[in-house]
Design a protein around this motif. Structure first.
Motif, PDB file in Angstrom:
ATOM      1  N   PRO A   1       0.814  -1.220   0.000  1.00  0.00           N
ATOM      2  CA  PRO A   1       0.000   0.000   0.000  1.00  0.00           C
ATOM      3  C   PRO A   1       0.846   1.267   0.000  1.00  0.00           C
ATOM      4  O   PRO A   1       1.999   1.279   0.431  1.00  0.00           O
ATOM      5  CB  PRO A   1      -0.782  -0.125   1.310  1.00  0.00           C
ATOM      6  N   THR A   2       0.250   2.344  -0.485  1.00  0.00           N
ATOM      7  CA  THR A   2       0.879   3.670  -0.434  1.00  0.00           C
ATOM      8  C   THR A   2       0.338   4.402   0.791  1.00  0.00           C
ATOM      9  O   THR A   2      -0.220   5.491   0.694  1.00  0.00           O
ATOM     10  CB  THR A   2       0.583   4.453  -1.725  1.00  0.00           C
ATOM     11  N   THR A   3       0.543   3.792   1.959  1.00  0.00           N
ATOM     12  CA  THR A   3      -0.051   4.314   3.185  1.00  0.00           C
ATOM     13  C   THR A   3       1.015   4.637   4.217  1.00  0.00           C
ATOM     14  O   THR A   3       2.139   4.122   4.176  1.00  0.00           O
ATOM     15  CB  THR A   3      -1.009   3.279   3.804  1.00  0.00           C
ATOM     16  N   PHE A   4       0.663   5.505   5.153  1.00  0.00           N
ATOM     17  CA  PHE A   4       1.454   5.750   6.357  1.00  0.00           C
ATOM     18  C   PHE A   4       0.583   5.366   7.543  1.00  0.00           C
ATOM     19  O   PHE A   4      -0.407   6.031   7.831  1.00  0.00           O
ATOM     20  CB  PHE A   4       1.882   7.211   6.460  1.00  0.00           C
ATOM     21  N   ASN A   5       0.930   4.233   8.175  1.00  0.00           N
ATOM     22  CA  ASN A   5       0.142   3.673   9.278  1.00  0.00           C
ATOM     23  C   ASN A   5      -1.329   3.544   8.918  1.00  0.00           C
ATOM     24  O   ASN A   5      -2.224   3.858   9.705  1.00  0.00           O
ATOM     25  CB  ASN A   5       0.308   4.505  10.555  1.00  0.00           C
ATOM     26  N   GLY A   6      -1.577   3.076   7.719  1.00  0.00           N
ATOM     27  CA  GLY A   6      -2.939   2.821   7.266  1.00  0.00           C
ATOM     28  C   GLY A   6      -3.607   3.977   6.584  1.00  0.00           C
ATOM     29  O   GLY A   6      -4.652   3.804   5.946  1.00  0.00           O
ATOM     30  N   GLY A   7      -3.042   5.176   6.690  1.00  0.00           N
ATOM     31  CA  GLY A   7      -3.627   6.352   6.044  1.00  0.00           C
ATOM     32  C   GLY A   7      -3.092   6.522   4.636  1.00  0.00           C
ATOM     33  O   GLY A   7      -1.874   6.539   4.418  1.00  0.00           O
ATOM     34  N   GLU A   8      -3.991   6.641   3.672  1.00  0.00           N
ATOM     35  CA  GLU A   8      -3.588   6.735   2.272  1.00  0.00           C
ATOM     36  C   GLU A   8      -2.842   8.039   1.999  1.00  0.00           C
ATOM     37  O   GLU A   8      -3.260   9.111   2.406  1.00  0.00           O
ATOM     38  CB  GLU A   8      -4.815   6.646   1.365  1.00  0.00           C
ATOM     39  N   THR A   9      -1.698   7.923   1.273  1.00  0.00           N
ATOM     40  CA  THR A   9      -0.905   9.102   0.929  1.00  0.00           C
ATOM     41  C   THR A   9      -1.025   9.480  -0.544  1.00  0.00           C
ATOM     42  O   THR A   9      -0.760  10.625  -0.906  1.00  0.00           O
ATOM     43  CB  THR A   9       0.579   8.845   1.220  1.00  0.00           C
TER      44      THR A   9
END
Length: 355
Positions: free
Chosen positions: A222-230
């Motif tokens: 994923p393109t996420t930071f701790n589950g948050g989409e970036t």
């Protein structure tokens, strides 16, 4: 089993001649643009060789000769003129080359007879000419820079001195300059970096290895930071590869606590463990990866070792993939970090297959 995918183009280091006068001339040549302006306070001759090698002793690929790696009058070091990194046609050709180089250095009074004997013995015992040498991925030229691709925010600029320099995007955020031609399995990845942050600041960057291609979304990465989409494709390299940190900032204020040589988040180093150097200093960095064993070598000294065991969570980011998402093959790249002071330069990027 790890593997190395075929390349569209192979780049090998230039040969270095054995005569003393030839040594001086060839050290001044090297790949296009490899010579670069030295930062204040360092000898200008230090950057005149193809890949200036300032390790403390003379090394023949993986064999340490124990002989001090002196700087010669040409400005090159003994490691430079030994030229162990390129792929030699035969082991005998390399041994003959070392005999010629050492004879000339003895005649010029730059090494002793005892040192020359030890260098010849080490050359005979080495694997140079028996195994593959290093391939150039970036040699300072426009052509080699064009072989790379970029994902994310910010970017890298090719500078006239044959270096690439990171820059932040207008709105912050980070990105990855990556080499799309090949995926690598077991390897030794070598480059040089320099902290060029403005003023009193220290730059933040990183070297990223074994990550999937960054052309578009990758299933399971994923393109996420701790589950948050970036929405930033360079997060694929973070979540499904390993970043080897480049950061000599003080351990104070809001500075990233993970210092140079950290396997980011999984095996972090303190500033003392990172063996920091002053700003404006070129550092030699080697990242050696065999199976799931990672070794980081800075200026000839091992500063970090890490085994990527499955199931290790990313500290502080439980909603992102754990260590199991890091595979046995992938691409390599360097990172442009997300704020204005994060200016780091790179040069002489090369890699050797260890599979």
């Amino acid at each position: 089993m790890s593997h190395l995918l075929p390349s569209r183009r192979t780049k090998t280091r230039l040969a270095v001649g054995s005569a003393v006068l030839g040594i001086t001339a060839l050290c001044m040549s090297g790949p296009i643009g490899a010579a670069s302006a030295s930062p204040a306070g360092t000898p200008s001759t230090a950057a005149t060789c193809p890949a200036p090698d300032a390790r403390s002793s003379v090394v023949f690929l993986d064999l340490d000769s124990g002989v001090a790696n002196s700087t010669l009058r040409s400005g090159c070091t003994i490691n430079d003129v030994i030229d162990d990194e390129r792929t030699w046609p035969t082991h005998g050709a390399f041994v003959t080359h070392v005999r010629g180089v050492t004879a000339d250095l003895v005649a010029a009074g730059e090494v002793t007879r005892a040192e020359a004997s030890r260098l010849r013995s080490a050359a005979a015992r080495s694997q140079v000419g028996k195994v593959e040498g290093y391939d150039w991925l970036f040699d300072g030229s426009t052509d080699s820079f064009d072989d790379w691709a970029y994902a994310g925010d910010g970017g890298f600029d090719l500078v006239s001195d044959g270096t690439i320099r990171s820059r932040a995007g207008a709105g912050g955020g980070f990105g990855t300059l990556w080499y799309p031609d090949r995926e690598y399995g077991d390897f030794s990845f070598r480059l040089q970096f320099r902290d060029d942050a403005p003023g009193a600041a220290r730059g933040n960057s990183g070297v990223q290895v074994r990550f999937p291609e960054l052309w578009g979304p990758v299933e399971g990465c994923p393109t996420t930071f701790n589950g948050g989409e970036t929405g930033n494709l360079s997060w694929i390299a973070v979540n499904c590869g390993h970043e080897i940190q480049v950061n000599d900032s003080p351990e104070s204020g809001g500075n990233d606590p993970r210092k140079t040589g950290s396997i980011y988040g999984f095996a972090d180093l303190t500033l003392a463990e990172a063996r920091p150097t002053p700003k404006g200093t070129w550092n030699d960095l080697e990242i050696r990866v065999v199976g799931q064993q990672y070794t980081v070598i800075r200026n000839g000294v091992v500063i970090n070792e890490f085994e990527n065991l499955p199931g290790l969570p990313f500290p502080g980011r439980p909603n992102d993939p754990d260590s199991s998402s890091r595979g046995l093959t992938g691409h390599v790249g360097v990172q442009a970090h997300g704020s204005t002071p994060d200016v780091v330069s790179y040069r002489n990027i090369r890699i050797r297959d260890l599979s």
